[in-house]
Design an enzyme around this catalytic site. Sequence first.
Site, PDB file in Angstrom:
ATOM      1  N   CYS A 152      64.795  57.952  10.282  1.00 49.13           N
ATOM      2  CA  CYS A 152      65.647  56.780  10.397  1.00 49.13           C
ATOM      3  C   CYS A 152      65.081  55.828  11.445  1.00 49.13           C
ATOM      4  CB  CYS A 152      67.069  57.205  10.780  1.00 49.13           C
ATOM      5  SG  CYS A 152      68.272  55.864  10.774  1.00 49.13           S
ATOM      6  N   ARG A 204      67.106  56.332  18.641  1.00 48.86           N
ATOM      7  CA  ARG A 204      67.209  57.597  19.357  1.00 48.86           C
ATOM      8  C   ARG A 204      66.424  58.725  18.701  1.00 48.86           C
ATOM      9  NH1 ARG A 204      73.702  56.882  19.172  1.00 48.86           N
ATOM     10  NH2 ARG A 204      73.090  56.184  17.077  1.00 48.86           N
ATOM     11  N   HIS A 222      69.732  62.686  10.821  1.00 51.01           N
ATOM     12  CA  HIS A 222      70.214  62.846  12.198  1.00 51.01           C
ATOM     13  C   HIS A 222      71.697  62.589  12.299  1.00 51.01           C
ATOM     14  CE1 HIS A 222      70.870  58.569  13.379  1.00 51.01           C
ATOM     15  NE2 HIS A 222      70.024  58.353  12.399  1.00 51.01           N
ATOM     16  N   CYS A 248      74.646  58.835  12.127  1.00 52.40           N
ATOM     17  CA  CYS A 248      73.790  57.836  11.493  1.00 52.40           C
ATOM     18  C   CYS A 248      74.614  56.673  10.980  1.00 52.40           C
ATOM     19  CB  CYS A 248      73.005  58.480  10.347  1.00 52.40           C
ATOM     20  SG  CYS A 248      71.891  57.326   9.515  1.00 52.40           S
TER      21      CYS A 248
END
Lengths: 262, 306
Positions: B127, B131, B186, B189
Amino acid sequence: MAKQSLEVAVEGLKRFLSEQNGLDEVTAAKIEKLAAELQGTDLNGFDHHVQKDPVQMITEGFRYFKTNKFDKNPELYNRLAHGQWPQFLVFACSDSRVCPSHILNFQPGDAFMVRNIANMVPPFDQLRYSGAGAAIEYAIKALEVPNILVIGHSRCGGIKRLMSHPEDGSAPYDFIDEWVKIGKPAKAKVIAKFGHLPFEKQCEHCEKESVDLSLMNLLSYPYVQKAVASKRLRLMGGYYNFVNGTFERWEFECHFSPHLPA
Amino acid sequence: MATPSPTTFSQPFNFFKDVRRTTLKTSTIFGPKLKSGEIEHTHLRLLTFFKTGPRLELKASKEPPGLTQQLDNSRLESLAETENVCDFFEDLKHRFLRFKKRKFKENLEHFQNLAQGQAPKFMIIACADSRVCPSNILGFQPGEAFVVRNIANLVPTFESGPSETNAALEFAVNALKVENILVIGHSRCGGIRALMSMQDEEDSSSFIRSWVVVGNNARLITKSAASNLSFDQQCRHCEKESVYHSLSNLLTYPWIEEKVARGELFVHGGYYDFVECTFEKWTMDYEGGNLQKNSRFAVKNQFYWC
């Protein structure tokens, strides 16, 4: 026995490191590196990944991250768990050699990052280019990033493909060719201006022209144009040359006329 | 499901013609042809001219050692603390010079080899979230991973036609001949949240919606399997379901399926939870798998790191 002694020694080093807040960064880095080398997990050295199993690579990579970054900065990571406020939207190439987290040391939370072939930003087109558009829309409207940075690089395979196909007569790559033709205006300019230069030099010029083209294409997104016009957003270009180890950066300035009359 | 209205330029946005003609095109482009309920059309502005600022090249400079130390101490500070806009350029400069000193010069031979060509073992689809950079969380070094990052780490099907993600797939698999593809989802999201928030009959000209609809099957499976859970829990479920869905979509590419069948290419899924700092990883078991549409294939070599 020897392994046990080694583990004790490494733990001692780590404890020393965590207790010595006054250590300067250079010394701390050296001790960290030494501890990692002793454990065989030094990720600043490149050799140890060479013959390793892929799963082992990412196992060790995650362990290093958790131990040396996540667990050591609870305040930062606790904050990031609740949201992100990146200062940059970055467009970079997918090339394995040019990750901005390495060359510009972006840490978690710093940069919302899109990576694609030849770091291209297509013009506004909701049907054909929804991927890039979604990232721009999210970064500008939801995250309100104040800076967009498009980074080109040397010896880019995508730009080389743009510059050589179809004149070289090679068989088409269906998806790659369709994607890189976003850069055709940059190619046309380079051939017009630098067509007398060797192919490699033309490619280098195109790598940079394509960044400028991408910055221009960003302005075709209404919310980008609006944010730039109201000075809430800056557009920047960058070029990483990994052959001679240099990085160029420049700002893309835009000037808008006053409102049109009704 | 309503199809978003096509929203395109009537002509390529060409900035090489003279400024006056360019501005006229701009007014047409940003006029009534542009359909987006969220964009104001009341104030049209003309792009009168643009310029690129001076290109500043950064090379290794001769700063005194003290400066480097000062920079290193601020290493973990978020960029959000940099108030002055001009500082961003200076900040970029220092970041690059530090990379050059601590990595590039110390591993010069390796970087010189890399300059000749790349041979990464991994292709990563992750993504764009700030982070979850795979270089940070999985420690990939320069040369090790060809990385695509998009909203919600989605992989469209072969049948959906050309896109930036499958252009990268084609390059990684057919040109670079990577041996592994790893799709990493993750926690928390935003893209998956937008996907889960979609209404079936919603007509929106949002780009985000046009893109995340790639993962619509994952949303439908989640809704049917986890409807009794809270919305947050459903999103978490969908974050992982979407990774499974993307792995299935990878096999819709004939040149990917061929290589997986021959054992030349391995397809893996991953899930990074940045709240608890855990990482799950699994590998598609092609031989043992159920490859019918909308069915999950078998997995093997499942790991959970915490």
